[in-house]
Design a protein around this motif. Structure first.
Motif, PDB file in Angstrom:
ATOM      1  N   ALA A 194      -7.850  -6.128  22.224  1.00  0.00           N
ATOM      2  CA  ALA A 194      -8.710  -6.618  23.071  1.00  0.00           C
ATOM      3  C   ALA A 194      -9.762  -5.412  23.180  1.00  0.00           C
ATOM      4  N   VAL A 195     -11.082  -6.297  23.838  1.00  0.00           N
ATOM      5  CA  VAL A 195     -12.388  -5.731  23.865  1.00  0.00           C
ATOM      6  C   VAL A 195     -12.564  -5.543  25.301  1.00  0.00           C
ATOM      7  N   CYS A 196     -12.883  -4.367  25.706  1.00  0.00           N
ATOM      8  CA  CYS A 196     -13.325  -4.159  27.317  1.00  0.00           C
ATOM      9  C   CYS A 196     -14.748  -4.001  27.293  1.00  0.00           C
ATOM     10  N   TYR A 197     -15.687  -4.589  27.968  1.00  0.00           N
ATOM     11  CA  TYR A 197     -17.050  -4.321  28.189  1.00  0.00           C
ATOM     12  C   TYR A 197     -17.524  -4.163  29.441  1.00  0.00           C
ATOM     13  N   SER A 198     -18.595  -3.254  29.636  1.00  0.00           N
ATOM     14  CA  SER A 198     -18.897  -3.082  31.141  1.00  0.00           C
ATOM     15  C   SER A 198     -20.340  -2.238  30.989  1.00  0.00           C
ATOM     16  N   LEU A 199     -20.908  -2.517  31.890  1.00  0.00           N
ATOM     17  CA  LEU A 199     -22.462  -1.936  32.201  1.00  0.00           C
ATOM     18  C   LEU A 199     -22.292  -0.391  32.674  1.00  0.00           C
ATOM     19  N   ARG A 200     -22.270   0.459  31.645  1.00  0.00           N
ATOM     20  CA  ARG A 200     -21.938   1.884  31.770  1.00  0.00           C
ATOM     21  C   ARG A 200     -23.167   2.617  32.616  1.00  0.00           C
ATOM     22  N   GLN A 201     -24.560   2.104  32.203  1.00  0.00           N
ATOM     23  CA  GLN A 201     -25.689   2.875  33.011  1.00  0.00           C
ATOM     24  C   GLN A 201     -26.956   1.761  33.132  1.00  0.00           C
ATOM     25  N   LYS A 202     -27.234   1.448  34.520  1.00  0.00           N
ATOM     26  CA  LYS A 202     -28.460   0.784  34.813  1.00  0.00           C
ATOM     27  C   LYS A 202     -29.557   1.444  34.813  1.00  0.00           C
ATOM     28  N   LYS A 203     -30.435   1.474  34.063  1.00  0.00           N
ATOM     29  CA  LYS A 203     -31.822   2.494  33.823  1.00  0.00           C
ATOM     30  C   LYS A 203     -32.766   1.672  34.494  1.00  0.00           C
ATOM     31  N   THR A 239     -20.399  -3.512  36.636  1.00  0.00           N
ATOM     32  CA  THR A 239     -20.871  -2.152  36.191  1.00  0.00           C
ATOM     33  C   THR A 239     -19.794  -1.308  36.309  1.00  0.00           C
ATOM     34  N   TRP A 240     -19.807  -0.266  35.279  1.00  0.00           N
ATOM     35  CA  TRP A 240     -18.805   0.818  35.263  1.00  0.00           C
ATOM     36  C   TRP A 240     -18.544   1.445  36.680  1.00  0.00           C
ATOM     37  N   PRO A 241     -17.168   1.513  36.938  1.00  0.00           N
ATOM     38  CA  PRO A 241     -16.000   1.581  36.217  1.00  0.00           C
ATOM     39  C   PRO A 241     -15.232   0.004  36.043  1.00  0.00           C
ATOM     40  N   VAL A 242     -15.903  -0.698  36.749  1.00  0.00           N
ATOM     41  CA  VAL A 242     -15.695  -1.958  36.627  1.00  0.00           C
ATOM     42  C   VAL A 242     -15.713  -2.528  35.172  1.00  0.00           C
ATOM     43  N   SER A 254      -2.718  -4.850  30.552  1.00  0.00           N
ATOM     44  CA  SER A 254      -2.736  -4.603  32.201  1.00  0.00           C
ATOM     45  C   SER A 254      -3.200  -3.258  32.294  1.00  0.00           C
ATOM     46  N   ASP A 255      -2.849  -2.438  31.360  1.00  0.00           N
ATOM     47  CA  ASP A 255      -3.213  -0.939  31.376  1.00  0.00           C
ATOM     48  C   ASP A 255      -4.462  -0.520  31.243  1.00  0.00           C
ATOM     49  N   LEU A 256      -5.365  -1.726  30.641  1.00  0.00           N
ATOM     50  CA  LEU A 256      -6.924  -1.536  30.775  1.00  0.00           C
ATOM     51  C   LEU A 256      -7.570  -1.898  31.825  1.00  0.00           C
ATOM     52  N   GLU A 257      -6.930  -2.721  32.682  1.00  0.00           N
ATOM     53  CA  GLU A 257      -7.551  -3.035  34.073  1.00  0.00           C
ATOM     54  C   GLU A 257      -7.789  -1.764  34.973  1.00  0.00           C
ATOM     55  N   LEU A 258      -8.908  -2.132  35.795  1.00  0.00           N
ATOM     56  CA  LEU A 258      -9.610  -1.194  36.616  1.00  0.00           C
ATOM     57  C   LEU A 258      -8.224  -0.902  37.618  1.00  0.00           C
ATOM     58  N   LYS A 259      -8.060   0.388  37.877  1.00  0.00           N
ATOM     59  CA  LYS A 259      -7.074   0.906  38.873  1.00  0.00           C
ATOM     60  C   LYS A 259      -7.519   2.227  39.437  1.00  0.00           C
ATOM     61  N   PRO A 260      -7.471   2.179  40.826  1.00  0.00           N
ATOM     62  CA  PRO A 260      -8.154   3.552  41.447  1.00  0.00           C
ATOM     63  C   PRO A 260      -7.176   4.715  41.045  1.00  0.00           C
ATOM     64  N   SER A 261      -7.810   5.882  40.827  1.00  0.00           N
ATOM     65  CA  SER A 261      -7.129   6.868  40.256  1.00  0.00           C
ATOM     66  C   SER A 261      -6.906   8.078  41.382  1.00  0.00           C
ATOM     67  N   GLY A 262      -7.739   8.018  42.669  1.00  0.00           N
ATOM     68  CA  GLY A 262      -7.551   8.753  43.529  1.00  0.00           C
ATOM     69  C   GLY A 262      -8.327   8.646  44.832  1.00  0.00           C
ATOM     70  N   THR A 263      -8.505   9.638  45.499  1.00  0.00           N
ATOM     71  CA  THR A 263      -9.277   9.364  46.917  1.00  0.00           C
ATOM     72  C   THR A 263     -10.438  10.697  46.828  1.00  0.00           C
ATOM     73  N   LEU A 264     -11.474  10.465  47.420  1.00  0.00           N
ATOM     74  CA  LEU A 264     -12.412  11.619  47.525  1.00  0.00           C
ATOM     75  C   LEU A 264     -12.662  11.705  49.004  1.00  0.00           C
ATOM     76  N   GLU A 265     -12.210  12.990  49.745  1.00  0.00           N
ATOM     77  CA  GLU A 265     -12.477  13.057  50.986  1.00  0.00           C
ATOM     78  C   GLU A 265     -13.712  14.021  51.165  1.00  0.00           C
ATOM     79  N   VAL A 266     -14.667  13.450  52.121  1.00  0.00           N
ATOM     80  CA  VAL A 266     -16.055  14.119  52.207  1.00  0.00           C
ATOM     81  C   VAL A 266     -16.193  14.461  53.552  1.00  0.00           C
ATOM     82  N   LYS A 267     -16.543  15.717  53.942  1.00  0.00           N
ATOM     83  CA  LYS A 267     -17.054  16.024  55.293  1.00  0.00           C
ATOM     84  C   LYS A 267     -18.642  16.313  54.945  1.00  0.00           C
TER      85      LYS A 267
END
Length: 561
Positions: A194-203, A239-242, A254-267
């Protein structure tokens, strides 16, 4: 006699001129040879040679070292086959973006769809390619693309008032980097599943909107709403990571699909030294924070009126999909009421720099534009506490931001997850977690001169921000390096959302003069239990304050129905 003397002198002078001329020509010839050799040496230099000669910070901002290889051969072939690529790519992009357009449709519109979508006759130009990963599992490459096209894109816009408008998207200018992932590698042609494509950076992404046969400004707010919708649709669809997955061979990807990897707690703790944009009074700052700039994923702080050193102490949680490439963005604005807010500065944090499970306390310098590498003007700083929690390792460390250890005035409780329905219906015990904060004011160092006699009479005022509980030390007369060694206890019910403010004043007979302060969250003392540190005084020309903090948790139980 004079004739012979003149003849000899003339011959000598002529020979001298000839010698000087020959030496000058030889020197010029040597310089030209050395210059040619130098130019040839520079022509043979590699990027690594340039980096060894001069550190990157000494290069002007327009000098960029690229690892990408040129693709002139691909551009020439793409131009030839573009009419066929245009048809397939237009349908693919339309099917990907159109559902997202409807999702982010402005409230003033009842429908938003494409009536025409073709990419035009101008093929994009690929300006570079780089291979990021190449192993047995797959190949990841990035293609840098530049496109100033002549597409025929028309949006069918219908307002809730029943007005239908054909809006043309024209004058598109795009520069960005696309990421392609070929995975998994297989023995069957074409050697990948399979091929995955995504917009990594929008300059750069510029475009204009025009109503066919009309003026888009005839409906107030429509142009801005459509522009935001288009940007959000692209951000949320490709747009990446989509990423979009195109199966080449039958299989489960299914292993190539976008999946959350964690949470970022910000104060969001505070900011200091912000630029004043108001003619009368001071700026009214607020902050926007996001990882992906989507409407439902952007967090906005409260507005602090008339303050260039605002204190927020607000907590947010973000979903992380790819910690290796994503950033946390912070933008500070000046609220202008009914008018558009004015940007005071922005900053970013690479999530890859955060150690999982460990709180990181950072001060970020604000810049005008994140794309400008060298912004020397001071625009202020913003103070954050960050904690990245990857999924699967929650039990390996204590998360001070989690609800199970969070102490709030709303009395959030810790409930047993294993309770049965019968237990829930019965009387249960709720836990309100709070504690005692012991603060020892040890000493201060290098305080600025305040009195006319070259001294100061300093004392410290300690304040818990939420409860407004105050304590103060004794006054130490005529001393720029005073010692107090006084301890004060504060009962805190909302530790993670409270703050300790230590302010240093100079005592006079009829008034007190402010010297400086330091603002501390309680996150660190909750995690460590006890620590001692020397804190610089904000707002003072010089000076540090030595404090020791100790936290003793005190859970309180009560019965409730």
């Amino acid at each position: 006699m004079s004739f012979f003397v003149g003849l000899v002198v003339g011959i000598v002078v002529g020979l001298a001129l000839i010698v000087v001329f020959v030496r000058s020509e030889n020197a010029r010839s040597k310089l030209r040879t050395d210059l040619a050799a130098t130019v040839a040496a520079f022509a043979r230099m590699t990027v690594e040679d340039s980096r060894h000669l001069l550190a990157p910070e000494y290069y002007p901002s327009w000098v960029v070292f690229s690892q990408r290889q040129k693709l002139n051969w691909l551009n020439s072939h793409l131009t030839k086959i573009w009419p066929y690529v245009n048809e397939a790519a237009s349908e693919l992009i339309k099917s990907s973006v159109e559902p997202t357009l409807e999702q982010y449709r402005p409230i003033i519109l009842s429908s938003l769809k494409f009536s025409k979508f073709t990419l035009g006759t101008v093929a994009p130009q690929f300006t570079g390619v780089s291979i990021l990963e190449s192993d047995s599992s797959g190949i990841t490459m990035e293609l840098e693309m530049n496109w100033d096209g002549n597409p025929n894109i028309v949006l069918d816009v219908k307002t809730r008032l029943g007005v239908s408008l054909p809006v043309q998207v024209k004058d598109i200018g795009f520069t960005g980097v696309f990421r392609l992932i070929f995975r998994p590698l297989v023995e069957e042609l074409p050697c990948f599943g399979a091929v995955c494509y995504s917009l990594r950076q929008k300059k750069k992404f510029d475009f204009k909107l025009k109503v066919i046969g009309g003026d888009i400004t005839s409906i107030p707010g429509l142009s801005g709403a459509l522009e935001d919708t288009i940007h959000n649709a692209i951000e949320d669809s490709i747009t990446w990571p989509v990423r979009k997955i195109v199966p080449i061979l039958p299989g489960d990807y299914s292993d190539l699909e976008l999946k959350p990897s964690g949470t970022l707690e910000v104060k969001l703790v505070q900011a200091k030294g912000l630029t004043n944009k108001d003619f009368i009074g001071k700026s009214d700052p607020y902050a926007e924070l996001y990882i992906r700039p989507l409407r439902d994923r952007t967090k906005t702080s409260k507005i602090i009126s008339n303050d260039l050193n605002p204190i927020w102490n607000e907590h947010y949680e973000f979903v992380v999909e790819d910690a290796s490439t994503q950033h946390l963005y912070v933008k500070i604005y000046d609220d202008e009421g009914l008018q558009a807010s004015e940007l005071l500065g922005c900053a970013q944090v690479q999530l890859s720099e955060l150690e999982p499970g460990k709180v990181k306390d950072v001060w970020l310098k604000l810049v005008k534009d994140l794309d400008v590498q060298r912004d020397t003007k001071y625009r202020g700083e913003v103070h954050l506490e960050l904690l990245y929690c990857p999924y699967g390792m929650e039990n390996s460390f204590t998360n001070p931001f989690a609800k199970k250890v969070e102490m709030t005035t709303l009395e959030r409780v810790l409930k047993n997850a294993a309770q049965t329905e019968r237990e829930v219906s019965q009387k249960k015990r709720e836990v309100i977690v709070r504690g005692v904060l012991s603060v020892t004011v040890i000493s201060a160092e290098d305080l600025p001169v305040v009195d006319l006699m070259g001294k100061a009479d300093p004392f410290v005022v300690l304040t818990m921000k939420k409860s407004d509980t105050k304590n103060k030390t004794r006054v130490v007369n005529e001393n720029l390096n005073p010692e107090w060694n006084q301890t004060f206890d504060f009962v805190v019910e909302d530790a993670l959302h409270d703050m300790l403010i230590a302010e240093v004043y100079d005592h006079d007979t009829f008034r007190k003069e402010y010297i400086g302060r330091c603002i501390l969250t309680l996150t660190r003392v909750i995690l460590e239990g006890e620590y001692r540190e020397c804190f610089p005084l904000d707002g003072a020309k010089s000076g540090r304050l030595n404090l020791s903090l100790k936290w003793v948790p005190q859970p309180i139980y009560r019965d409730s129905q």
